[in-house]
Design an enzyme around this catalytic site. Structure first.
Site, PDB file in Angstrom:
ATOM      1  N   GLU A   1       0.831  -1.200   0.000  1.00 27.55           N
ATOM      2  CA  GLU A   1       0.000   0.000   0.000  1.00 27.55           C
ATOM      3  C   GLU A   1       0.870   1.256   0.000  1.00 27.55           C
ATOM      4  O   GLU A   1       1.964   1.272   0.568  1.00 27.55           O
ATOM      5  CB  GLU A   1      -0.914   0.006   1.222  1.00 27.55           C
ATOM      6  CG  GLU A   1      -1.947  -1.110   1.206  1.00 27.55           C
ATOM      7  CD  GLU A   1      -2.776  -1.145   2.484  1.00 27.55           C
ATOM      8  OE1 GLU A   1      -2.509  -0.318   3.397  1.00 27.55           O
ATOM      9  OE2 GLU A   1      -3.666  -2.005   2.588  1.00 27.55           O
TER      10      GLU A   1
ATOM     11  N   LYS B   1      -4.553   7.519 -42.426  1.00 28.57           N
ATOM     12  CA  LYS B   1      -4.280   6.124 -42.118  1.00 28.57           C
ATOM     13  C   LYS B   1      -5.520   5.465 -41.539  1.00 28.57           C
ATOM     14  O   LYS B   1      -6.489   6.131 -41.158  1.00 28.57           O
ATOM     15  CB  LYS B   1      -3.112   6.007 -41.139  1.00 28.57           C
ATOM     16  CG  LYS B   1      -3.374   6.595 -39.754  1.00 28.57           C
ATOM     17  CD  LYS B   1      -2.114   6.567 -38.910  1.00 28.57           C
ATOM     18  CE  LYS B   1      -2.387   7.157 -37.523  1.00 28.57           C
ATOM     19  NZ  LYS B   1      -1.162   7.249 -36.706  1.00 28.57           N
TER      20      LYS B   1
END
Length: 317
Positions: free
Chosen positions: A44, A197
């Protein structure tokens, strides 16, 4: 630092880009605030603010880059810590905003993670956000607090002007990047071209066409992010096929996920210009990559926010 209104300013940093935070603090004539940001034994995040912030305006410098989830949690917990320590204002300085590419639903049952991160920051106590070159400008609207969106183009343009390159053309790698390409082209007094593209699948791009002319010119491809560099290097090859004599590239955020460095080194890109919104470690700093500092721009933005002045005027031509 104490202004006439009696407020005080503090700069704190997580672990994502402490070097940039120190540069910004030095620009302001300050030191980075004393804080411990580490881990408990169970993994943690542990945060301890080790100086008083009561009644101050706190700026937390933390790009949410790799490891993205850890850097986000550090930022959230730091914001909560200074909020509970009675900071008057909390500004999150996020040079690179992680999850920005998850800004909309493209199919059913898909999250909008960029919005979720915005909600988390606000809940944690952040009262303002400063960021740079969001992948999608509409992310500013995901927040119900002020967002100052800085531009990396002026930093990139100044470097390119200093190189005195001739016969420039600025190339957008796709239709979505035209606005950014136009901003750079205006500063370089150059025309633009656009690569058309398609993406048959995620992470794969195919060049279909080039709008505009690059023949005999020095092409500068500009984008906000270079991640795996697949699209960037394919675009560089495409403009070379259309007759560009040299190809440069510039991107604000150097994510540089594998195999980006290998692709860049074996590409026809003469130089890739990036900024330090994300730290570029020594093993990625090849001769082809130039890293520019954003510290002075973020420093000026902080001065203006703290002094209740206009931030947008930083980009007036």
């Amino acid at each position: 630092m104490v202004l006439d209104n009696g407020k005080r300013l503090r700069i704190f940093a997580g672990n994502a880009n402490h070097a940039l935070a120190e540069e910004i603090a030095a620009y302001l004539g300050l030191a980075v605030g004393e804080a411990f940001v580490g881990r408990f034994n169970n993994g943690e995040t542990q945060v301890m603010i080790e100086e008083s912030v009561r009644g101050t305006h706190v700026f937390i410098v933390q790009p949410t880059c790799e490891p993205v989830n850890d850097t986000i949690m550090e930022l959230l917990i730091m914001a909560d810590a200074v909020k509970r320590a009675s900071a008057e204002n909390i500004t999150a300085v996020i040079p690179y905003y992680g999850y920005a590419r998850q800004d909309r639903k493209t199919r059913g049952r898909e999250p909008i993670s960029a919005k979720l991160v915005a909600n988390l920051l606000t809940t944690a106590g952040v009262t303002r956000v400063v960021t740079m070159d969001l992948h999608a400008g509409q992310i500013q609207g995901f927040f119900d607090i002020p967002v100052d969106h800085l531009l990396g183009v002026p930093i990139l343009a100044d470097y390119l002007v200093a190189k005195k390159l001739e016969d420039l053309v600025v190339v957008s790698p796709d239709l979505g990047g035209v606005t950014r390409a136009r901003q750079l082209a205006d500063r370089l007094h150059a025309p633009i071209a656009i690569i058309e593209k398609r993406r048959p699948m995620p992470g794969v791009a195919e060049v279909m066409n080039l709008i505009g002319s690059v023949e005999g010119k020095t092409a500068v491809i500009v984008d906000d992010i270079v991640d795996t560099a697949g699209s960037l290097t394919e675009g560089a090859r495409a403009v070379a096929r259309y007759g560009a004599k040299e190809v440069y590239a510039c991107c604000t955020h150097a994510v540089l996920s594998p195999p980006a460095i290998d692709r860049i080194e074996t590409s026809n890109i003469k130089e890739l210009i990036v900024t330090n919104t994300i730290p570029v470690p020594a093993e990625k700093r090849t001769p082809k990559i130039k890293v520019l500092s954003t510290a002075s721009l973020f420093g000026e933005a902080i001065i203006r926010i703290f002094g209740d002045l206009s931030v947008s005027k930083l980009f007036d031509d």
